[in-house]
Write a protein that holds these residues in place. Sequence first.
Motif, PDB file in Angstrom:
ATOM      1  N   LYS A 169      10.812  -1.641 -12.172  1.00  0.00           N
ATOM      2  CA  LYS A 169      12.017  -1.323 -12.401  1.00  0.00           C
ATOM      3  C   LYS A 169      12.588  -0.311 -10.900  1.00  0.00           C
ATOM      4  N   TRP A 170      11.731   0.604 -11.266  1.00  0.00           N
ATOM      5  CA  TRP A 170      11.715   1.955 -10.203  1.00  0.00           C
ATOM      6  C   TRP A 170      11.572   1.163  -8.674  1.00  0.00           C
ATOM      7  N   MET A 171      10.606   0.527  -8.593  1.00  0.00           N
ATOM      8  CA  MET A 171      10.276  -0.008  -7.194  1.00  0.00           C
ATOM      9  C   MET A 171      11.423  -0.857  -6.832  1.00  0.00           C
ATOM     10  N   VAL A 188       0.930  -1.156  -0.013  1.00  0.00           N
ATOM     11  CA  VAL A 188      -0.057  -0.062   0.071  1.00  0.00           C
ATOM     12  C   VAL A 188       0.839   1.197   0.055  1.00  0.00           C
ATOM     13  N   SER A 189       0.539   2.240  -0.759  1.00  0.00           N
ATOM     14  CA  SER A 189       1.319   3.426  -0.925  1.00  0.00           C
ATOM     15  C   SER A 189       0.537   4.601  -0.709  1.00  0.00           C
ATOM     16  N   VAL A 190       1.075   5.981  -0.658  1.00  0.00           N
ATOM     17  CA  VAL A 190       0.423   7.164  -0.606  1.00  0.00           C
ATOM     18  C   VAL A 190       0.903   7.880  -1.773  1.00  0.00           C
ATOM     19  N   ASP A 191      -0.054   8.593  -2.489  1.00  0.00           N
ATOM     20  CA  ASP A 191       0.486   9.773  -3.369  1.00  0.00           C
ATOM     21  C   ASP A 191      -0.253  10.900  -2.900  1.00  0.00           C
ATOM     22  N   CYS A 192       0.525  12.196  -2.806  1.00  0.00           N
ATOM     23  CA  CYS A 192       0.077  13.275  -2.617  1.00  0.00           C
ATOM     24  C   CYS A 192       0.082  14.447  -3.583  1.00  0.00           C
ATOM     25  N   LEU A 217      -3.626  -3.327 -12.380  1.00  0.00           N
ATOM     26  CA  LEU A 217      -2.353  -3.196 -13.500  1.00  0.00           C
ATOM     27  C   LEU A 217      -1.581  -1.681 -13.440  1.00  0.00           C
ATOM     28  N   ARG A 218      -1.963  -1.188 -12.119  1.00  0.00           N
ATOM     29  CA  ARG A 218      -1.328   0.197 -12.109  1.00  0.00           C
ATOM     30  C   ARG A 218       0.275   0.475 -11.716  1.00  0.00           C
ATOM     31  N   ALA A 219       0.811  -0.499 -11.199  1.00  0.00           N
ATOM     32  CA  ALA A 219       2.030  -0.725 -11.173  1.00  0.00           C
ATOM     33  C   ALA A 219       2.804  -1.784 -12.163  1.00  0.00           C
ATOM     34  N   ASP A 268      -0.306   5.418 -12.452  1.00  0.00           N
ATOM     35  CA  ASP A 268      -1.721   6.248 -13.067  1.00  0.00           C
ATOM     36  C   ASP A 268      -1.539   7.453 -12.437  1.00  0.00           C
ATOM     37  N   HIS A 269      -0.470   8.309 -12.206  1.00  0.00           N
ATOM     38  CA  HIS A 269      -0.499   9.497 -11.530  1.00  0.00           C
ATOM     39  C   HIS A 269      -1.306  10.483 -12.351  1.00  0.00           C
ATOM     40  N   ASN A 270      -1.124  10.625 -13.795  1.00  0.00           N
ATOM     41  CA  ASN A 270      -2.078  11.512 -14.573  1.00  0.00           C
ATOM     42  C   ASN A 270      -3.409  11.188 -14.195  1.00  0.00           C
ATOM     43  N   GLU A 281      14.172   1.440  -5.917  1.00  0.00           N
ATOM     44  CA  GLU A 281      13.702   2.150  -4.253  1.00  0.00           C
ATOM     45  C   GLU A 281      13.537   1.515  -3.058  1.00  0.00           C
ATOM     46  N   TYR A 282      12.945   0.330  -3.503  1.00  0.00           N
ATOM     47  CA  TYR A 282      12.395  -0.449  -2.459  1.00  0.00           C
ATOM     48  C   TYR A 282      12.944  -1.949  -2.451  1.00  0.00           C
ATOM     49  N   MET A 283      12.378  -2.705  -3.348  1.00  0.00           N
ATOM     50  CA  MET A 283      12.626  -4.334  -3.222  1.00  0.00           C
ATOM     51  C   MET A 283      12.071  -4.814  -4.624  1.00  0.00           C
ATOM     52  N   ARG A 285       9.536  12.585 -13.963  1.00  0.00           N
ATOM     53  CA  ARG A 285       8.865  13.222 -13.226  1.00  0.00           C
ATOM     54  C   ARG A 285       7.540  12.370 -12.574  1.00  0.00           C
ATOM     55  N   LYS A 286       7.293  12.402 -11.333  1.00  0.00           N
ATOM     56  CA  LYS A 286       6.248  11.645 -10.745  1.00  0.00           C
ATOM     57  C   LYS A 286       5.553  12.553  -9.525  1.00  0.00           C
ATOM     58  N   LEU A 287       4.330  11.969  -9.029  1.00  0.00           N
ATOM     59  CA  LEU A 287       3.719  12.547  -7.841  1.00  0.00           C
ATOM     60  C   LEU A 287       4.500  12.209  -6.577  1.00  0.00           C
ATOM     61  N   PRO A 288       4.778  13.048  -5.613  1.00  0.00           N
ATOM     62  CA  PRO A 288       5.617  12.515  -4.354  1.00  0.00           C
ATOM     63  C   PRO A 288       4.532  11.547  -3.780  1.00  0.00           C
ATOM     64  N   GLY A 289       5.297  10.431  -3.229  1.00  0.00           N
ATOM     65  CA  GLY A 289       4.700   9.438  -2.584  1.00  0.00           C
ATOM     66  C   GLY A 289       5.732   8.507  -1.974  1.00  0.00           C
ATOM     67  N   SER A 290       4.980   7.407  -1.387  1.00  0.00           N
ATOM     68  CA  SER A 290       5.750   6.388  -0.652  1.00  0.00           C
ATOM     69  C   SER A 290       4.812   5.415  -0.103  1.00  0.00           C
TER      70      SER A 290
HETATM   71  O1  LIG Z   1       6.599   7.225  -4.378  1.00  0.00           O
HETATM   72  P1  LIG Z   1       7.554   6.101  -4.541  1.00  0.00           P
HETATM   73  O2  LIG Z   1       8.420   6.308  -3.010  1.00  0.00           O
HETATM   74  O3  LIG Z   1       8.559   6.330  -5.586  1.00  0.00           O
HETATM   75  O4  LIG Z   1       6.947   4.990  -4.579  1.00  0.00           O
HETATM   76  C1  LIG Z   1       5.719   4.711  -4.339  1.00  0.00           C
HETATM   77  C2  LIG Z   1       4.818   4.543  -5.415  1.00  0.00           C
HETATM   78  O5  LIG Z   1       4.240   3.407  -5.490  1.00  0.00           O
HETATM   79  C3  LIG Z   1       2.791   3.525  -6.215  1.00  0.00           C
HETATM   80  O6  LIG Z   1       1.845   3.040  -5.829  1.00  0.00           O
HETATM   81  C4  LIG Z   1       2.731   5.148  -6.049  1.00  0.00           C
HETATM   82  O7  LIG Z   1       1.875   5.536  -7.107  1.00  0.00           O
HETATM   83  C5  LIG Z   1       3.959   5.856  -5.505  1.00  0.00           C
HETATM   84  O8  LIG Z   1       4.146   6.911  -6.231  1.00  0.00           O
END
Ligand SMILES: O=P(O)(O)OC[C@H]1O[C@@H](O)[C@H](O)[C@@H]1O
Length: 241
Positions: free
Chosen positions: A94-96, A10-14, A85-87, A144-146, A99-101, A43-48
Amino acid sequence: MNQDFIHTYVSVDCVVFGFDHDNRLNILLVHRSIDDVPADKQRKLPGSLIFSNEDVDDAAHRVLHELTGIKKMVLKQFKCFADPLRASNQSDIKWMGTEYMHNIDRIITVAYLSLCKIDQKINSTKYETVDWHPIDQVPALPFDHNKIINESLTEIRRWIETDFSIIFELLPKKFTIRQLYQLYSSLSEKRIDIKNFHKKISSFSYIIPLEEIETNVSHRAARYYRFDAKIYKKNNTRLIK
Ligand SMILES: O=P(O)(O)OC[C@H]1O[C@@H](O)[C@H](O)[C@@H]1O
């Protein structure tokens, strides 16, 4: 029952809104960095992702603090995005992984709206680059940030109709009626002409005229006003019923 239940992150996006000097609505975007992807496509939305011992609202507050350095910001949870399918895009996977695992390809995200004065100094502790982007010039973004941004616009419009005071989070401390009008017009679907708007605003006790007018402007200098939150709370009036 022979169904598979999901195991998911689960993540958050702001989506953080600001109102610029050309009277346009902007949002804050950050940069991620994956090899082989050109800088203007990062570029992306800030999230985590949310930590296992963290409440979802606390995660959103953390993201905003890491993003701006500001301790207290207005925050509103508005929707959960859970498309399977959003991620699943290869560059997002690759990004995840970076940044994470590895092998994260399913994430449910909870989206938040926030508001920030655009002249506020942004002191990010996490991101090297944090930029304002006019809402009508947002580039193609990952995940799905747009879609999240589009839905946040509908949400902020709804929010302003139910609580007019949030508009003052976007304006400088002292503002002109024209600025307030332009911001309201860019956010509200209801139309009101500037004369009626002026009349209406002058009847609100919580919008206080200041003994100060604009300087160095080519048009007739306008008076500055300020918003009084205490008076508003006592006497909450809708702009247009
Ligand atoms: O925001 P970071 O840390 O790059 O990764 C978490 C991402 O994981 C996705 O669900 C979100 O849309 C979010 O942007």
